[in-house]
Motif scaffolding. Structure first.
Motif, PDB file in Angstrom:
ATOM      1  N   ARG A   1      10.081 -35.715 -21.809  1.00 20.02           N
ATOM      2  CA  ARG A   1      10.603 -37.090 -21.728  1.00 20.02           C
ATOM      3  C   ARG A   1      11.132 -37.482 -23.100  1.00 20.02           C
ATOM      4  N   ASP A   2      12.218 -38.202 -23.094  1.00 19.98           N
ATOM      5  CA  ASP A   2      12.866 -38.599 -24.323  1.00 19.98           C
ATOM      6  C   ASP A   2      12.157 -39.813 -24.930  1.00 19.98           C
ATOM      7  N   VAL A   3      11.323 -39.583 -25.922  1.00 23.76           N
ATOM      8  CA  VAL A   3      10.612 -40.701 -26.554  1.00 23.76           C
ATOM      9  C   VAL A   3      10.892 -40.666 -28.050  1.00 23.76           C
ATOM     10  N   VAL A   4      11.228 -41.813 -28.594  1.00 29.77           N
ATOM     11  CA  VAL A   4      11.447 -41.880 -30.041  1.00 29.77           C
ATOM     12  C   VAL A   4      10.259 -42.599 -30.665  1.00 29.77           C
ATOM     13  N   ALA A   5       9.641 -41.951 -31.649  1.00 30.61           N
ATOM     14  CA  ALA A   5       8.554 -42.624 -32.379  1.00 30.61           C
ATOM     15  C   ALA A   5       9.185 -43.303 -33.594  1.00 30.61           C
ATOM     16  N   ASP A   6       8.920 -44.602 -33.737  1.00 27.15           N
ATOM     17  CA  ASP A   6       9.503 -45.359 -34.846  1.00 27.15           C
ATOM     18  C   ASP A   6       8.781 -45.055 -36.155  1.00 27.15           C
ATOM     19  N   TYR A   7       7.491 -44.750 -36.059  1.00 31.39           N
ATOM     20  CA  TYR A   7       6.694 -44.390 -37.242  1.00 31.39           C
ATOM     21  C   TYR A   7       5.964 -43.079 -36.943  1.00 31.39           C
ATOM     22  N   VAL A   8       6.109 -42.119 -37.852  1.00 32.43           N
ATOM     23  CA  VAL A   8       5.465 -40.810 -37.659  1.00 32.43           C
ATOM     24  C   VAL A   8       4.687 -40.461 -38.934  1.00 32.43           C
ATOM     25  N   GLY A   9       3.404 -40.135 -38.760  1.00 27.53           N
ATOM     26  CA  GLY A   9       2.610 -39.717 -39.911  1.00 27.53           C
ATOM     27  C   GLY A   9       3.098 -38.383 -40.449  1.00 27.53           C
ATOM     28  N   PHE A  10       3.041 -37.368 -39.603  1.00 32.75           N
ATOM     29  CA  PHE A  10       3.471 -36.028 -40.010  1.00 32.75           C
ATOM     30  C   PHE A  10       4.187 -35.336 -38.852  1.00 32.75           C
ATOM     31  N   GLU A  11       5.242 -34.610 -39.173  1.00 31.26           N
ATOM     32  CA  GLU A  11       5.897 -33.737 -38.190  1.00 31.26           C
ATOM     33  C   GLU A  11       5.222 -32.376 -38.288  1.00 31.26           C
ATOM     34  N   ILE A  12       4.899 -31.789 -37.146  1.00 31.63           N
ATOM     35  CA  ILE A  12       4.248 -30.468 -37.177  1.00 31.63           C
ATOM     36  C   ILE A  12       4.975 -29.494 -36.243  1.00 31.63           C
ATOM     37  N   GLU A  13       4.677 -28.212 -36.424  1.00 34.62           N
ATOM     38  CA  GLU A  13       5.233 -27.195 -35.523  1.00 34.62           C
ATOM     39  C   GLU A  13       4.543 -27.326 -34.164  1.00 34.62           C
ATOM     40  N   ASP A  14       5.038 -26.603 -33.171  1.00 35.74           N
ATOM     41  CA  ASP A  14       4.470 -26.682 -31.826  1.00 35.74           C
ATOM     42  C   ASP A  14       3.204 -25.822 -31.733  1.00 35.74           C
ATOM     43  N   GLU A  15       2.118 -26.338 -32.312  1.00 34.46           N
ATOM     44  CA  GLU A  15       0.831 -25.630 -32.314  1.00 34.46           C
ATOM     45  C   GLU A  15      -0.239 -26.601 -31.853  1.00 34.46           C
ATOM     46  N   PHE A  16      -1.342 -26.083 -31.320  1.00 36.01           N
ATOM     47  CA  PHE A  16      -2.401 -26.964 -30.848  1.00 36.01           C
ATOM     48  C   PHE A  16      -3.325 -27.323 -32.011  1.00 36.01           C
ATOM     49  N   VAL A  17      -3.409 -28.630 -32.281  1.00 35.53           N
ATOM     50  CA  VAL A  17      -4.192 -29.090 -33.438  1.00 35.53           C
ATOM     51  C   VAL A  17      -5.382 -29.942 -32.996  1.00 35.53           C
ATOM     52  N   VAL A  18      -6.399 -29.944 -33.821  1.00 33.91           N
ATOM     53  CA  VAL A  18      -7.600 -30.742 -33.535  1.00 33.91           C
ATOM     54  C   VAL A  18      -8.080 -31.425 -34.811  1.00 33.91           C
TER      55      VAL A  18
END
Ligand code: IMP
Ligand code: MG
Length: 209
Positions: free
Chosen positions: A164-181
């Protein structure tokens, strides 16, 4: 031949037995990470910047923050205490992952009634933007309640093609497509209490099919 058993060996043996018993320990939680992406100082520095930006953008206005539980809980608590604005806080919870590392595609709202955002400047807070399904569904739902404005803030955004096309107006960090915890993010409801964000070891994530 050495017969004495050291305290360290007793602890290791206890951990091995605990794991064999199906109990996860804090030590094994840390060991299940492939690597740490953002440690506490890095997160804190970024939160200072994000909160400064939000406080500035909404100057002389009053905000309603809608936090998406449970993933955004720790992020929300740390971010909001840095925002120097009058604000109201409400929470929403949805089910979209059913405890696994892959999306089910369906977003189910747990609350029957929506938070009151009529004529309010509304900021949705979530832990991570992945496929975009969750935030698209929440945004659409809140829009039906006629807010004055609506924006999205996420701690993490995965660099990937979204369903789905969603734009985040504020982003803390951009990350690669990996599963994070960690720092609120879970794998099967665990790891939320790690104070940093790390990549979970791939072999622990059993993909269905
Ligand atoms: P989306 O609907 O695919 O964008 O997924 C949003 C939700 O999936 C998030 O709010 C998280 O709860 C969960 N999620 C997506 N990616 C991750 C991840 O890497 N780690 C932990 N949870 C994730
Ligand atoms: Mg989750």
């Amino acid at each position: 031949m050495r017969l004495r058993i050291t305290p360290a060996e007793i602890i290791v043996a206890a951990l091995i037995f605990a794991e064999a018993d199906g109990l996860i320990t804090y030590l094994s939680m840390q060991g299940n990470l492939e690597r740490v992406l953002f440690d506490e100082p890095a997160i804190n520095r970024r939160l200072d910047e994000l909160a400064g930006q939000i406080s500035n953008d909404y100057r002389h206005r009053e905000l309603t923050v809608i936090a998406v539980l449970n993933g955004s809980l720790i992020f929300m608590a740390d971010l909001l205490r840095r925002i120097q604005l009058p604000l109201k806080l409400d929470c929403l919870s949805v089910v979209s992952y059913h405890g696994k590392a892959q999306t089910s595609g369906e977003v189910i709202f747990k609350q029957v009634t929506l938070p009151d955002v009529v004529d309010r400047h509304t900021l949705i807070l979530d832990d991570i933007l992945d496929s975009g399904r969750t935030l698209a569904a929440i945004r659409e739902k809140l829009e039906t309640a006629k807010p004055r404005s609506i924006r999205v803030c996420v701690l993490l955004s995965k660099k990937k093609q979204r369903a789905r096309d969603v734009v985040a107006d504020y982003v803390g960090f951009e990350i690669e497509d990996e599963f994070v915890v960690g720092y609120g993010l879970d794998f099967m409801e665990r790891y939320r209490n790690l104070p940093y964000i790390g990549v979970l070891r791939k072999e622990l994530i059993a993909q269905p099919g």
